[in-house]
Design an enzyme around this catalytic site. Structure first.
Site, PDB file in Angstrom:
ATOM      1  N   CYS A  16     -12.304 -19.085 -14.054  1.00  0.00           N
ATOM      2  CA  CYS A  16     -10.927 -19.301 -14.589  1.00  0.00           C
ATOM      3  C   CYS A  16     -10.171 -20.457 -14.809  1.00  0.00           C
ATOM      4  O   CYS A  16     -10.359 -20.685 -13.427  1.00  0.00           O
ATOM      5  CB  CYS A  16     -10.225 -17.839 -13.911  1.00  0.00           C
ATOM      6  SG  CYS A  16      -8.738 -17.442 -13.874  1.00  0.00           S
ATOM      7  N   CYS A  57      -5.948 -13.029 -17.850  1.00  0.00           N
ATOM      8  CA  CYS A  57      -6.612 -12.680 -15.978  1.00  0.00           C
ATOM      9  C   CYS A  57      -8.191 -11.918 -17.123  1.00  0.00           C
ATOM     10  O   CYS A  57      -7.941 -11.319 -16.652  1.00  0.00           O
ATOM     11  CB  CYS A  57      -5.516 -11.884 -15.414  1.00  0.00           C
ATOM     12  SG  CYS A  57      -6.200 -11.727 -14.411  1.00  0.00           S
ATOM     13  N   GLN A  87      -6.025   4.388  -7.805  1.00  0.00           N
ATOM     14  CA  GLN A  87      -7.055   3.316  -7.183  1.00  0.00           C
ATOM     15  C   GLN A  87      -6.793   2.601  -8.066  1.00  0.00           C
ATOM     16  O   GLN A  87      -6.843   2.943  -9.763  1.00  0.00           O
ATOM     17  CB  GLN A  87      -8.342   4.111  -6.927  1.00  0.00           C
ATOM     18  CG  GLN A  87      -8.426   5.264  -6.064  1.00  0.00           C
ATOM     19  CD  GLN A  87      -8.420   3.580  -5.208  1.00  0.00           C
ATOM     20  OE1 GLN A  87      -8.737   3.003  -5.052  1.00  0.00           O
ATOM     21  NE2 GLN A  87      -8.380   4.333  -3.777  1.00  0.00           N
ATOM     22  N   CYS A  94     -11.567   0.384   3.699  1.00  0.00           N
ATOM     23  CA  CYS A  94     -11.059  -0.085   2.903  1.00  0.00           C
ATOM     24  C   CYS A  94     -11.814  -1.980   3.443  1.00  0.00           C
ATOM     25  O   CYS A  94     -10.561  -2.479   3.598  1.00  0.00           O
ATOM     26  CB  CYS A  94     -10.238   0.112   2.029  1.00  0.00           C
ATOM     27  SG  CYS A  94      -8.315   0.154   3.475  1.00  0.00           S
TER      28      CYS A  94
HETATM   29  N1  SAH Z   1      -7.616   8.974  -0.576  1.00  0.00           N
HETATM   30  C1  SAH Z   1      -6.853   8.098  -1.196  1.00  0.00           C
HETATM   31  C2  SAH Z   1      -5.634   7.512  -0.632  1.00  0.00           C
HETATM   32  C3  SAH Z   1      -6.513   6.398   0.122  1.00  0.00           C
HETATM   33  S1  SAH Z   1      -5.128   5.047   0.811  1.00  0.00           S
HETATM   34  C4  SAH Z   1      -7.673   7.688  -2.808  1.00  0.00           C
HETATM   35  O1  SAH Z   1      -8.244   7.680  -2.528  1.00  0.00           O
HETATM   36  O2  SAH Z   1      -6.245   7.548  -3.590  1.00  0.00           O
HETATM   37  C5  SAH Z   1      -4.974   5.472   2.469  1.00  0.00           C
HETATM   38  C6  SAH Z   1      -3.337   6.395   2.639  1.00  0.00           C
HETATM   39  O3  SAH Z   1      -3.201   6.639   3.926  1.00  0.00           O
HETATM   40  C7  SAH Z   1      -2.129   6.246   1.795  1.00  0.00           C
HETATM   41  O4  SAH Z   1      -1.808   6.224   1.056  1.00  0.00           O
HETATM   42  C8  SAH Z   1      -1.179   5.850   2.992  1.00  0.00           C
HETATM   43  O5  SAH Z   1       0.111   6.571   2.573  1.00  0.00           O
HETATM   44  C9  SAH Z   1      -1.587   6.720   4.077  1.00  0.00           C
HETATM   45  N2  SAH Z   1      -1.207   7.162   4.980  1.00  0.00           N
HETATM   46  C10 SAH Z   1      -0.885   5.381   6.016  1.00  0.00           C
HETATM   47  N3  SAH Z   1      -1.102   5.827   7.655  1.00  0.00           N
HETATM   48  C11 SAH Z   1      -0.536   7.411   7.832  1.00  0.00           C
HETATM   49  C12 SAH Z   1      -1.130   8.287   8.521  1.00  0.00           C
HETATM   50  N4  SAH Z   1      -0.834   7.895  10.016  1.00  0.00           N
HETATM   51  N5  SAH Z   1      -1.542   9.500   8.287  1.00  0.00           N
HETATM   52  C13 SAH Z   1      -1.610  10.123   7.325  1.00  0.00           C
HETATM   53  N6  SAH Z   1      -1.311   9.357   5.874  1.00  0.00           N
HETATM   54  C14 SAH Z   1      -1.587   7.798   6.423  1.00  0.00           C
END
Ligand code: SAH
Length: 390
Positions: A13, A96, A220, A345
């Site tokens: 890039c 990009c 996502q 992640c």
């Molecule tokens: N499973 C979903 C989101 C994963 S990201 C997907 O694949 O689309 C992680 C998520 O955890 C976020 O939405 C965030 O808001 C939530 N999160 C963060 N801390 C948290 C907590 N203490 N209790 C519940 N959810 C929480």
């Protein structure tokens, strides 16, 4: 490792040095996958064999969400792109390699329109001007496109003609939203949305379920690999329509909704209120009746479930980078589901949480890394654990 032999490599890039986004720019894709495989294997080896990472056949232009900040260069020309690493200097980007192509084109078309519409770009230093950012989101399955214009004030001059010009060039644009961000902040979006055209949201299909995506919704960014990741998670859950499933940290309910048709009941828990609202709307939109969402801290929710001696057969969990916490994990152990599927992640916090669960009655059965963010260092991993039968 799958697929990488077929990968066509693009030239490195041209923005590599200035743009701070892709730490693996210049590293051949095959090598990127090897690095990620090594990283996961190093951390998770004590728990079991790590399967070969699932990579992309074409690791380019995968992001369905494209964001550009607008400003001026030293000569006063309008530029749009991304911030330089650790700075507020804007790098003007014309192509990009990881962003959706058409979304990027739309941003550059808007850049070209500004002068004739006399729309001034925002100046971070003195707070003058109007246009701060443009965000474009495209449903890769639906081909619906949302354009979000982030302005420092709610008034866009000649807004109807501006939308007309945009739609004339890109008839695929299904909605245009004006987002007001009048604060001195590094957040891209403000709270207020004004719909200029269309419904104010787009929809997209993921693993057979339809999801509504509003400007602020979490969705996502690599839908192709998300299907791979969720597919693995659902397979590992081993559902037979009899199970009570918990989808913890459920976001807008994606994983739980995809699991619902193979489960008896799904309970989703999520901290973010807006995400829970989206999750409920999405479940209705798909006619899914055996899923319920709760807003709150996942750890506290699990503690109260354990105290009420409720039952769960499978726990799906997808916590943020910081991983889970002891309140959550100790309640998982008390609830004692047959299987835990952990989508992570961040392999470091995953390793920490696996240590707790494997010391408290669970055994790791499968470890599957998935490459969701090609050209970055991030790696997703999905792990299946099962209860050790006494
Ligand atoms: N499973 C979903 C989101 C994963 S990201 C997907 O694949 O689309 C992680 C998520 O955890 C976020 O939405 C965030 O808001 C939530 N999160 C963060 N801390 C948290 C907590 N203490 N209790 C519940 N959810 C929480």
């Amino acid at each position: 490792m799958n697929t990488q032999n077929k990968t066509v490599e693009m030239e490195a890039c041209p923005y590599k040095k200035k743009c701070g986004s892709c730490s693996y720019q210049g590293v051949p894709y095959k090598e990127q996958l090897q690095k990620k495989q090594k990283q996961v294997a190093k951390l998770l080896k004590p728990y079991g064999q790590v399967r070969p990472i699932l990579g992309m056949e074409n690791p380019y232009y995968y992001r369905n969400k494209v964001h550009a900040v607008f400003g001026r260069d030293r000569k006063g020309n309008i530029i749009s792109g991304t911030y330089q690493a650790n700075s507020h200097k804007i790098v003007n980007i014309d192509d990009c390699q990881i962003e959706d192509k058409i979304s990027g084109e739309i941003i550059r078309y808007i850049r070209g329109l500004l002068k004739s519409f006399k729309i001034r770009v925002y100046d971070e230093d003195n707070g003058s001007g109007l246009l701060r950012h443009v965000l474009v989101r495209r449903g890769f399955t639906s081909d619906q496109i949302m354009v979000v214009l982030v302005l420092a004030s709610p008034i866009l001059p000649s807004k109807n003609n501006f939308v007309k010009a945009l739609r004339k060039q890109y008839p695929q644009i299904s909605t245009v939203v004006l987002n007001v961000n009048d604060r001195h902040t590094s957040m891209v979006l403000g709270e207020r949305n004004i719909v200029l055209y269309g419904k104010g949201y787009i929809e997209d299909t993921l693993c057979g379920c339809v999801f509504r995506i509003s400007p602020q919704s979490f969705y996502q960014v690599n839908p192709k690999q998300t299907e791979v990741l969720y597919g693995e998670a659902i397979r590992m859950a081993g559902l037979t329509k009899k199970e009570r499933v918990i989808d913890a940290y459920c976001g807008i309910g994606t994983i739980g909704m995809i699991a619902a048709s193979s489960a008896k009941e799904v309970i989703g828990v999520e901290l973010n209120e807006a995400a829970v609202r989206d999750a409920r709307t999405n479940a209705k939109r798909n006619g899914i009746n055996n899923i319920h969402f709760y807003q709150g801290d996942a750890g506290k929710f699990m503690v109260s479930m354990a105290e009420r001696q409720e039952k769960a057969d499978v726990v799906l969990m997808d916590p943020p980078r910081a991983g889970s916490d002891e309140a959550f994990l100790s309640s998982v152990v008390k609830l004692s589901p047959d299987r835990v599927v952990y989508v992570s992640c961040n392999p470091e916090t995953l390793a920490r949480d696996l240590k707790y669960l494997t010391e408290n009655g669970y055994r790791v059965k499968e470890i599957q890394p998935v490459d969701m963010f090609c050209f970055s260092e991030h790696v997703e991993t999905v792990v299946l654990m099962s209860k050790i039968q006494k």
